[in-house]
Design a protein around this motif. Structure first.
Motif, PDB file in Angstrom:
ATOM      1  N   GLY A  24       6.507  -6.968   4.819  1.00 26.00           N
ATOM      2  CA  GLY A  24       7.491  -5.890   4.893  1.00 26.00           C
ATOM      3  C   GLY A  24       8.359  -5.970   6.130  1.00 26.00           C
ATOM      4  O   GLY A  24       9.591  -5.941   6.045  1.00 26.00           O
ATOM      5  N   ILE A  25       7.746  -6.089   7.295  1.00 23.41           N
ATOM      6  CA  ILE A  25       8.515  -6.082   8.538  1.00 23.41           C
ATOM      7  C   ILE A  25       9.349  -7.343   8.671  1.00 23.41           C
ATOM      8  O   ILE A  25      10.480  -7.308   9.154  1.00 23.41           O
ATOM      9  N   ALA A  26       8.821  -8.477   8.214  1.00 23.86           N
ATOM     10  CA  ALA A  26       9.589  -9.724   8.290  1.00 23.86           C
ATOM     11  C   ALA A  26      10.806  -9.676   7.376  1.00 23.86           C
ATOM     12  O   ALA A  26      11.903 -10.085   7.765  1.00 23.86           O
ATOM     13  N   THR A  27      10.629  -9.167   6.179  1.00 23.01           N
ATOM     14  CA  THR A  27      11.745  -9.055   5.234  1.00 23.01           C
ATOM     15  C   THR A  27      12.818  -8.114   5.765  1.00 23.01           C
ATOM     16  O   THR A  27      14.011  -8.425   5.701  1.00 23.01           O
ATOM     17  N   VAL A  64      18.866 -14.778  17.173  1.00 22.91           N
ATOM     18  CA  VAL A  64      18.697 -15.446  15.868  1.00 22.91           C
ATOM     19  C   VAL A  64      17.340 -16.121  15.796  1.00 22.91           C
ATOM     20  O   VAL A  64      16.647 -16.043  14.774  1.00 22.91           O
ATOM     21  N   PHE A  65      16.933 -16.780  16.882  1.00 21.18           N
ATOM     22  CA  PHE A  65      15.606 -17.415  16.894  1.00 21.18           C
ATOM     23  C   PHE A  65      14.525 -16.376  16.603  1.00 21.18           C
ATOM     24  O   PHE A  65      13.651 -16.592  15.751  1.00 21.18           O
ATOM     25  N   ALA A  66      14.587 -15.246  17.299  1.00 21.50           N
ATOM     26  CA  ALA A  66      13.565 -14.219  17.109  1.00 21.50           C
ATOM     27  C   ALA A  66      13.656 -13.611  15.719  1.00 21.50           C
ATOM     28  O   ALA A  66      12.652 -13.550  14.995  1.00 21.50           O
ATOM     29  N   GLU A  67      14.849 -13.172  15.332  1.00 27.22           N
ATOM     30  CA  GLU A  67      14.987 -12.382  14.112  1.00 27.22           C
ATOM     31  C   GLU A  67      14.936 -13.199  12.835  1.00 27.22           C
ATOM     32  O   GLU A  67      14.603 -12.660  11.778  1.00 27.22           O
ATOM     33  N   VAL A  68      15.242 -14.493  12.899  1.00 27.71           N
ATOM     34  CA  VAL A  68      15.190 -15.325  11.696  1.00 27.71           C
ATOM     35  C   VAL A  68      13.967 -16.233  11.728  1.00 27.71           C
ATOM     36  O   VAL A  68      13.088 -16.147  10.865  1.00 27.71           O
ATOM     37  N   VAL A  69      13.876 -17.097  12.733  1.00 32.33           N
ATOM     38  CA  VAL A  69      12.783 -18.082  12.774  1.00 32.33           C
ATOM     39  C   VAL A  69      11.426 -17.385  12.918  1.00 32.33           C
ATOM     40  O   VAL A  69      10.499 -17.647  12.136  1.00 32.33           O
ATOM     41  N   CYS A  70      11.319 -16.490  13.888  1.00 32.51           N
ATOM     42  CA  CYS A  70      10.032 -15.811  14.096  1.00 32.51           C
ATOM     43  C   CYS A  70       9.677 -14.889  12.935  1.00 32.51           C
ATOM     44  O   CYS A  70       8.508 -14.759  12.582  1.00 32.51           O
ATOM     45  N   SER A  71      10.683 -14.280  12.314  1.00 30.68           N
ATOM     46  CA  SER A  71      10.407 -13.442  11.134  1.00 30.68           C
ATOM     47  C   SER A  71       9.881 -14.286   9.979  1.00 30.68           C
ATOM     48  O   SER A  71       8.976 -13.856   9.255  1.00 30.68           O
ATOM     49  N   LEU A  72      10.441 -15.472   9.790  1.00 30.82           N
ATOM     50  CA  LEU A  72       9.941 -16.354   8.734  1.00 30.82           C
ATOM     51  C   LEU A  72       8.496 -16.784   9.012  1.00 30.82           C
ATOM     52  O   LEU A  72       7.674 -16.864   8.099  1.00 30.82           O
ATOM     53  N   LEU A  73       8.189 -17.047  10.282  1.00 31.01           N
ATOM     54  CA  LEU A  73       6.816 -17.403  10.642  1.00 31.01           C
ATOM     55  C   LEU A  73       5.861 -16.246  10.364  1.00 31.01           C
ATOM     56  O   LEU A  73       4.760 -16.442   9.836  1.00 31.01           O
ATOM     57  N   ILE A  74       6.276 -15.044  10.700  1.00 26.99           N
ATOM     58  CA  ILE A  74       5.446 -13.866  10.432  1.00 26.99           C
ATOM     59  C   ILE A  74       5.302 -13.653   8.930  1.00 26.99           C
ATOM     60  O   ILE A  74       4.230 -13.303   8.439  1.00 26.99           O
ATOM     61  N   TYR A 113      10.647  -1.003  14.795  1.00 28.72           N
ATOM     62  CA  TYR A 113      10.297  -2.410  14.615  1.00 28.72           C
ATOM     63  C   TYR A 113       9.256  -2.853  15.644  1.00 28.72           C
ATOM     64  O   TYR A 113       8.386  -3.674  15.364  1.00 28.72           O
ATOM     65  N   LEU A 114       9.359  -2.311  16.837  1.00 28.26           N
ATOM     66  CA  LEU A 114       8.445  -2.681  17.912  1.00 28.26           C
ATOM     67  C   LEU A 114       6.986  -2.387  17.574  1.00 28.26           C
ATOM     68  O   LEU A 114       6.087  -3.164  17.914  1.00 28.26           O
ATOM     69  N   LEU A 115       6.733  -1.291  16.881  1.00 28.37           N
ATOM     70  CA  LEU A 115       5.355  -0.887  16.581  1.00 28.37           C
ATOM     71  C   LEU A 115       4.593  -1.916  15.736  1.00 28.37           C
ATOM     72  O   LEU A 115       3.510  -2.354  16.134  1.00 28.37           O
ATOM     73  N   PRO A 116       5.094  -2.335  14.565  1.00 28.50           N
ATOM     74  CA  PRO A 116       4.319  -3.315  13.799  1.00 28.50           C
ATOM     75  C   PRO A 116       4.215  -4.676  14.483  1.00 28.50           C
ATOM     76  O   PRO A 116       3.214  -5.377  14.317  1.00 28.50           O
TER      77      PRO A 116
END
Length: 150
Positions: A24-27, A64-74, A113-116
């Motif tokens: 959910g949070i990554a999407t 972009v690294f955080a919001e795209v790459v790290c979100s995909l990893l999560i 967003y910070l909480l999850p």
């Protein structure tokens, strides 16, 4: 009724909850990161705040690294704890620097967003993740190596 008020959760319930939270949070974060990626890849001038002595493009690249790459990893549960760190930092920067002087309504999404991300940093990805599958593979190979040595 007893199940609804039971404070003790099974491990499976926790793993399902972590899966739901991760996906959910990554999407949701990808909906913020994707437009930034498009901005980064476009020929148009970058409209992004320059922070920490970085250029606007440099700051955008980190976001972009955080919001795209790290979100995909999560999303897939790979290196979840490590991937949560850049997202936590990004949300802290968004809340306290970018929107620091704004009303609470502008800061609230970053805090939500910070909480999850903080929960995922503390708990990890759970059983339904690539982290778990890789750990099982490593444990199996270590166990087999231990048996062959004896």
């Amino acid at each position: 009724m007893k199940k609804l008020i039971n404070v003790y959760q099974s491990a499976n319930n926790i793993d399902v909850a972590l899966l739901i939270a991760r996906v959910g949070i990554a999407t949701l974060m990808l909906t913020h990161g994707w437009p930034k990626l498009e901005m980064l890849l476009s020929d148009a001038p970058v409209q992004f705040p320059a922070l920490f002595g970085l250029s606007a493009t440099g700051a955008l690249l980190l976001a972009v690294f955080a919001e795209v790459v790290c979100s995909l990893l999560i999303l897939v549960g790979l290196g979840t704890r490590l991937a949560a760190i850049p997202l936590i930092i990004t949300m802290l920067v968004a809340v306290f620097l970018v929107h620091g002087a704004d009303p609470f309504a502008k800061q609230e999404p970053g805090l939500l967003y910070l909480l999850p991300y903080t929960v995922l940093l503390l708990t990890g990805s759970g059983k339904y993740s690539l982290d778990y599958l890789l750990l099982q593979k490593v444990l199996r190979s270590t166990y087999v190596r231990t048996l062959s040595i004896q």
